[in-house]
Design an enzyme around this catalytic site. Structure first.
Site, short mmCIF file in Angstrom:
data_model
loop_
_atom_site.label_atom_id
_atom_site.label_comp_id
_atom_site.label_asym_id
_atom_site.label_seq_id
_atom_site.Cartn_x
_atom_site.Cartn_y
_atom_site.Cartn_z
N GLU A 149 -4.81 -5.67 10.71
CA GLU A 149 -3.82 -4.62 10.90
C GLU A 149 -4.06 -3.90 12.22
O GLU A 149 -4.89 -2.96 12.28
CB GLU A 149 -3.91 -3.60 9.77
N ASN A 177 0.87 -1.19 0.00
CA ASN A 177 0.00 0.00 0.00
C ASN A 177 0.90 1.23 0.00
O ASN A 177 1.52 1.55 1.02
CB ASN A 177 -0.89 -0.04 1.25
N HIS A 223 -9.36 0.56 5.38
CA HIS A 223 -8.06 0.79 6.03
C HIS A 223 -8.28 1.70 7.23
O HIS A 223 -9.11 2.61 7.19
CB HIS A 223 -7.08 1.41 5.04
N GLY A 240 2.99 1.62 10.82
CA GLY A 240 3.96 2.70 10.68
C GLY A 240 4.70 3.06 11.95
O GLY A 240 5.33 4.12 12.02
N GLU A 280 -6.69 4.10 8.35
CA GLU A 280 -6.50 5.54 8.08
C GLU A 280 -7.75 6.15 7.46
O GLU A 280 -8.04 7.33 7.67
CB GLU A 280 -5.26 5.74 7.18
N LYS A 311 -0.02 4.24 -0.19
CA LYS A 311 -0.70 5.38 0.43
C LYS A 311 -0.53 6.63 -0.44
O LYS A 311 -0.51 6.51 -1.66
CB LYS A 311 -0.19 5.59 1.87
N SER A 368 3.97 -2.76 10.23
CA SER A 368 5.42 -2.77 10.43
C SER A 368 6.09 -4.07 9.97
O SER A 368 7.06 -4.52 10.59
CB SER A 368 5.76 -2.46 11.89
C1 PEP Z 1 -0.51 -0.16 6.39
O1 PEP Z 1 -0.70 1.04 6.44
O2 PEP Z 1 -1.37 -0.89 5.90
C2 PEP Z 1 0.73 -0.69 6.94
C3 PEP Z 1 0.73 -1.94 7.28
O3 PEP Z 1 1.78 0.20 7.10
P1 PEP Z 1 3.26 -0.17 7.61
O4 PEP Z 1 3.71 -1.44 6.91
O5 PEP Z 1 4.09 1.00 7.21
O6 PEP Z 1 3.18 -0.38 9.08
#
Ligand code: PEP
Length: 247
Positions: free
Chosen positions: A161, A9, A91, A167, A93, A11, A207
């Protein structure tokens, strides 16, 4: 058996020059038995899909309506029209910054399926929910509310997630990951029956990096990853794909 899927992703990152990373990735891949999906910003869907490489392309959201007065939004049919095959929905976010509810996500799932897209449905608890011991309740409620009837292994992928892991560099313990993924698998089997419920891919996201991916993929019900930051550079994403291929 569910497919193994490594989804990236991007973003709100990347202009045309970022497609060089896609080309580099396509040069390193495919890896046997792994479906690789890159979800770039909407502005890059058309050129990314036009590359026609083995990497599948996905959007990061779509609107629930077919068309109409929705300034700035894109429909599922528009996503499909770019050549993309996937769309990330729900998601954290978007749930957070755009106030998306489970009902909103549910409606978007219907739209995605109607357009022939595979939806990557995201679920996950906040740190406060985790600390209060509510993780399975929260994730279970999100699943019940945002996954419509009619899910199949072809039209749906789930991504667990934990919001606090996105992040942040914080990764749940392996036991925490296993607990949630086993729970989600049981919920899917309960709702869809053993055949479909056992065949829907369950991704872990939060992460994931080249150095922790192999351990995460050891869990029986982890069938891949949804990756944010480490998907932006082919050199960071390729080791994650390799770890999944080797799992
Ligand atoms: C995400 O935003 O779906 C995500 C998993 O981000 P990151 O891998 O940067 O933690």
């Amino acid at each position: 058996m569910p497919p193994k899927i490594a989804a990236g992703n991007w973003k709100m990152n990347g202009t045309q020059s970022a497609l060089d990373e896609l080309d580099t990735l396509a040069g390193i891949l495919p890896k046997d038995g792994v479906e690789v999906v890159i979800c770039p910003p909407a502005t890059l869907l058309v050129p990314a899909a036009a590359r026609g490489s083995a990497i599948a392309i996905g959007a990061q959201d779509c609107h629930a309506a077919e068309k109409g007065a929705h300034t700035g939004d894109i429909s599922a049919a528009m996503v499909a029209d770019t050549g993309a095959a996937y769309v990330i929905l729900g998601h954290s976010e978007r749930r957070d910054a755009h106030g998306e509810t489970d009902a909103d996500v549910n409606a978007k799932m219907h739209a995605a399926w109607a357009a022939g897209l595979t939806a990557i449905l995201c679920l996950g608890e906040s740190e406060a929910d985790r600390d209060a011991g509510r993780t399975l309740d929260v994730v279970g409620a999100q699943l019940a509310g945002s996954l419509p009837q009619g899910a199949t292994p072809d039209n749906t992928v789930l991504a667990y997630e934990p919001i606090w892991a996105i992040g942040t560099g914080k990764v749940p313990t392996q036991e925490q990951i296993v607990d949630v993924h086993d729970f989600l698998r049981a919920q899917l089997v309960d709702r869809l029956g053993a055949q479909s419920g056992n065949a829907i891919a369950l991704l872990y996201g939060g992460s994931v990096k080249g150095d922790n991916a192999a351990t995460i993929f050891e869990a029986q019900n982890v069938n891949g990853a949804l990756v944010g930051g480490a998907s932006l550079k082919a050199a960071d994403f390729a080791p994650i794909v390799s770890a999944l291929a080797a799992s």
